[in-house]
Design an enzyme around this catalytic site. Structure first.
Site, mmCIF file in Angstrom:
data_model
loop_
_atom_site.group_PDB
_atom_site.id
_atom_site.type_symbol
_atom_site.label_atom_id
_atom_site.label_comp_id
_atom_site.label_asym_id
_atom_site.label_seq_id
_atom_site.Cartn_x
_atom_site.Cartn_y
_atom_site.Cartn_z
ATOM 1 N N ASP A 90 0.783 -1.237 0.000
ATOM 2 C CA ASP A 90 0.000 0.000 0.000
ATOM 3 C C ASP A 90 0.816 1.288 0.000
ATOM 4 O OD1 ASP A 90 -2.533 -0.890 -0.472
ATOM 5 O OD2 ASP A 90 -2.983 -1.281 1.625
ATOM 6 N N TYR A 114 -9.916 0.280 1.820
ATOM 7 C CA TYR A 114 -9.596 0.190 3.244
ATOM 8 C C TYR A 114 -9.346 1.521 3.900
ATOM 9 C CZ TYR A 114 -9.291 -4.776 3.776
ATOM 10 O OH TYR A 114 -9.608 -6.077 3.878
#
Ligand SMILES: *[C@@H]1O[C@H](CO)[C@@H](O)[C@H](O)[C@H]1NC(C)=O
Ligand SMILES: *[C@@H]1O[C@H](CO)[C@@H](O)[C@H](O)[C@H]1NC(C)=O
Ligand SMILES: *[C@@H]1O[C@H](CO)[C@@H](O)[C@H](O)[C@H]1NC(C)=O
Ligand SMILES: *[C@@H]1O[C@H](CO)[C@@H](O)[C@H](O)[C@H]1NC(C)=O
Ligand SMILES: *[C@@H]1O[C@H](CO)[C@@H](O)[C@H](O)[C@H]1NC(C)=O
Ligand SMILES: *[C@@H]1O[C@H](CO)[C@@H](O)[C@H](O)[C@H]1NC(C)=O
Ligand SMILES: *[C@@H]1O[C@H](CO)[C@@H](O)[C@H](O)[C@H]1NC(C)=O
Length: 647
Positions: free
Chosen positions: A407, A488
């Site tokens: 990420d 997320y």
């Protein structure tokens, strides 16, 4: 230490706790009872040094924040400088396409620690500032990204740029980009779909033609896969269809809840899409190695069609169903009755709270970072911050089983948005802004960092006897930011406690990336009509550079080991346990392999700085909320893939 201890004297309470059947002190010494009224509250402050000064929530950092993000002016001058280097052949980011070279990200190269400590501790010179520039080189058959160090700043005749190789393990700041052609790929996905438009309409009841009213978004594995085909390394992409939430549900971006269960495999080696190939289709866990084979099967009578995974109110996060009756009554709220009790230098992003002080910075890749964390005036941590967050998926299909997001590539900085007082952080929080520099733009997100004191709801200390009850409030300081990376939401906390402990916490929320339900039972539970959860590991690692009374620290493991001991005072042996101390000499042994039963303690200590009892001073590294023993479940796969893809 400035501790507020509240002593409650209560003869009523005392008598009721006196005579429990399990009292360990069988015969506590009787002390003459003090004649005190019921619940008289006394506050004792064990310090008199601050009595003459008054507290201010505003402070001036003792030193310049040498870790602070690039200013907008610094970023602009680095961009101008790089554009002047003709050999980089840069196109301005706003005009750049896949076949151009363009600046992607700018950030500060943190000063070398020796220089930083010289400045912080010995009144040395302010370390020179350098920027790191990540450039995407697209104007080539073999696109790549490369990091450059640019400086010193401000840009002057002395400033130069060079490949930023030295911080990397591989020795090269260059990494091949096999995924440079986003737009070509979008067109490819639509073109492939066109060859089976009738099947897609029949199986999934929708279309993907590249128009605005498409029903499906087509995307798949990340990162791409390398596979050897006929003795050659090929770049492989598995894609699937995701349904867009319908207009009625559009405010909720629940696309990752809408996988459709149809997959195709492409060989996308090279930059010429006329050489790309479809290598097969997958539906209902049956693989068809050609489009024709898939078509034949679909036409044949026994073909099994699966249920549609359609959007609806269920993808939203609004409250549904009956309200609790008490929902109409306001819930408890936290208040800060006498104002803020920590001090902030907003310009330098410096914070002082009780015994702690620290500097804050913010990066595009990893978001918040802390430097020079001091406790009672002594540095205990030089640097603390997230390094990487991997989300490694599993599933019966090639997309779920092929996904391992890193990420920081998407970045925690750009997705750290404004926090909502009273929800993300208490209403009385102190908010800070942050700035990041990407695609030649400097963007400031307001109020996306918050600082607040709070009562975690349990005491730091309590004790009572028949004569007294002592209770110590446990107030903590939290530094928080939240990054919504795709589906997320990662909420990051750095929590400082009065006992000297520091805790890093991450909480995940948002939408799951889910799997189509068919035959996925070994990897998840069916959670909606045609939907399965998708098993995955989130592993986030932090860098913590501890400095306990200097940089000469030792990593020590203390094992709590069962033992059978024969003592000089007995003829029989006794089963017991004892401490086995081990100094760690190399990085392999230093792995935090948390043992079963929590039977190892990991310490960072300064073996030369002993307390008055001869014990070394240090900190214990303890597992946080996730529990001990968390590491990637999937073995030996991602690392190999990354190495294969690297140059
Ligand atoms: C209180 O402060 C004075 C002056 O700073 C100091 O001399 C004295 O030792 C302090 N007393 C305690 C109990 O800390
Ligand atoms: C880049 O070149 C332009 C034109 O020569 C000049 O005006 C500018 O100052 C240069 N920028 C930097 C940072 O050197
Ligand atoms: C510079 O980049 C352009 C595309 O932006 C490309 O067409 C050209 O060939 C490149 N020049 C060199 C010397 O690489
Ligand atoms: C920082 O350290 C690296 C690695 O030792 C070195 O190459 C670099 O020149 C140093 N930077 C400065 C500004 O001294
Ligand atoms: C299929 O799509 C059409 C057109 O959007 C719609 O009217 C129909 O209800 C859909 N069928 C199912 C089973 O969802
Ligand atoms: C955040 O940015 C806003 C808008 O520029 C500004 O008014 C405010 O003072 C900034 N806050 C801090 C803590 O710097
Ligand atoms: C151990 O056993 C010997 C022999 O029976 C006895 O003399 C001695 O007192 C014992 N020692 C202890 C510590 O019980």
């Amino acid at each position: 230490m400035l501790l507020t201890t509240v002593l409650l004297f209560s003869s009523l309470l005392a008598s009721s706790v006196l005579a429990g059947p399990h009292a360990r002190l069988k015969n506590p010494k009787e002390r003459p009872k003090k004649h005190t009224p019921l619940l008289e509250v006394l506050s004792t402050v064990h310090s008199n040094s601050t009595a003459s000064k008054t507290f201010s929530p505003v402070t001036v950092a003792p030193k310049e924040n040498i870790f602070i993000s690039l200013t907008n002016d610094e970023a602009a001058s680095v961009i101008s400088f790089l554009h002047n280097q003709t050999e980089l052949n840069l196109t301005s980011a706003v005009d750049a396409g896949a076949w151009d070279n363009a600046i992607e990200v700018l950030d500060l190269v943190q000063p070398n620690k020796t220089d930083a400590l010289h400045y912080l501790d010995h009144n040395g010179a302010v370390p020179p500032r350098y920027a790191v520039a990540r450039i995407a080189f697209g104007a080539t058959e073999e696109p790549y990204h490369q990091d450059f160090i640019v400086g010193p700043l401000p840009i002057s005749k002395r400033s130069t740029y060079a490949s930023l190789d030295w911080p990397t393990t591989s020795g090269s700041a260059k990494i091949r980009n096999y995924n440079a052609d986003d737009d070509t790929l979008l067109q490819w996905n639509v073109d492939v779909t066109a060859t089976v438009a009738d099947i897609v309409l029949d199986l999934l009841n929708g279309t993907a033609t590249g128009s605005d009213d498409d029903d499906f978004d087509i995307w798949g594995i990340d990162p791409l896969w390398m596979e050897e085909i006929d003795g050659e390394q090929r770049v492989i992409l598995w894609n699937t269809y995701w349904r867009y939430p319908s207009d009625e549900d559009a405010v909720f971006d629940g696309e990752t809840l809408l996988p459709q269960g149809l997959f195709f495999k492409s060989d996308i080696t090279g930059r010429d899409p006329s050489k790309w190939k479809v290598l097969g289709w997958l539906y209902g866990d049956i693989f068809y190695s050609t489009t024709e084979e898939f078509r034949q099967a679909w036409k044949s009578p026994g073909f099994v069609k699966y249920q549609l995974n359609l959007p609806g109110e269920w993808i939203g996060s609004d409250q549904t169903g009956q309200h609790f009756l008490a929902d109409t009554i306001a819930p408890p709220v936290a208040v800060q009755p006498n104002g803020q009790r920590f001090s902030v230098d907003e310009k330098q992003k410096y914070v002082e709270w009780m015994d702690f002080s620290f500097y804050i910075t913010f990066t595009r890749d990893t978001g918040l970072r802390l430097f020079d964390i001091k406790y009672r005036g002594e540095r205990v941590i030089y640097e603390l911050g997230l390094q990487e967050a991997i989300a490694h998926y599993a599933g019966n299909d090639p997309v779920q089983s092929g996904t391992a997001y890193m990420d920081t590539f998407y970045g925690f900085g750009p997705y750290a948005f404004e926090l909502v007082p009273g929800y993300d952080c208490p209403t009385y929080s102190h908010f800070l802004n942050s700035t990041f520099h990407a695609a030649e733009l400097s963007k400031t997100h307001r109020n996306n960092i918050c600082l607040f004191e709070s009562d975690p709801g349990y005491l730091m200390q309590r004790h009572s006897s028949s004569n007294y009850l002592a209770l110590t409030k446990n107030i903590v300081l939290t530094l928080r930011s939240v990054s919504t990376v795709g589906n997320y939401d990662y909420s990051f906390d750095y929590v400082f406690a009065l006992d000297g402990s520091i805790e890093t916490i991450v909480r995940a929320s948002g939408y799951i990336q889910s799997a189509y339900y068919a035959k996925n039972n070994d990897y998840g539970y069916q959670v909606h009509d045609a939907l399965s959860g998708s098993m995955h590991d989130h592993v986030l690692n932090w860098k913590v550079d501890m400095d306990v009374l200097g940089t000469e620290n030792t990593f020590v493991k203390h094992k709590i080991a069962p033992a059978v001991v024969k003592y000089p005072w007995a003829n029989n042996t006794r089963s017991t346990m004892r401490l086995e101390r081990e100094r760690i000499e190399n990085e392999n042994d230093a792995k935090l392999s948390w043992p079963a039963n929590g039977a190892d303690m990991f310490l960072v200590e300064n073996s030369n700085q002993l307390n008055k009892y001869g014990e070394p001073k240090g900190f214990k590294i303890a597992p946080s909320r996730g529990g001990a023993g968390m590491f990637l479940t999937i073995q030996d796969r991602y690392a190999r893939r990354v190495w294969e893809m690297c140059c």
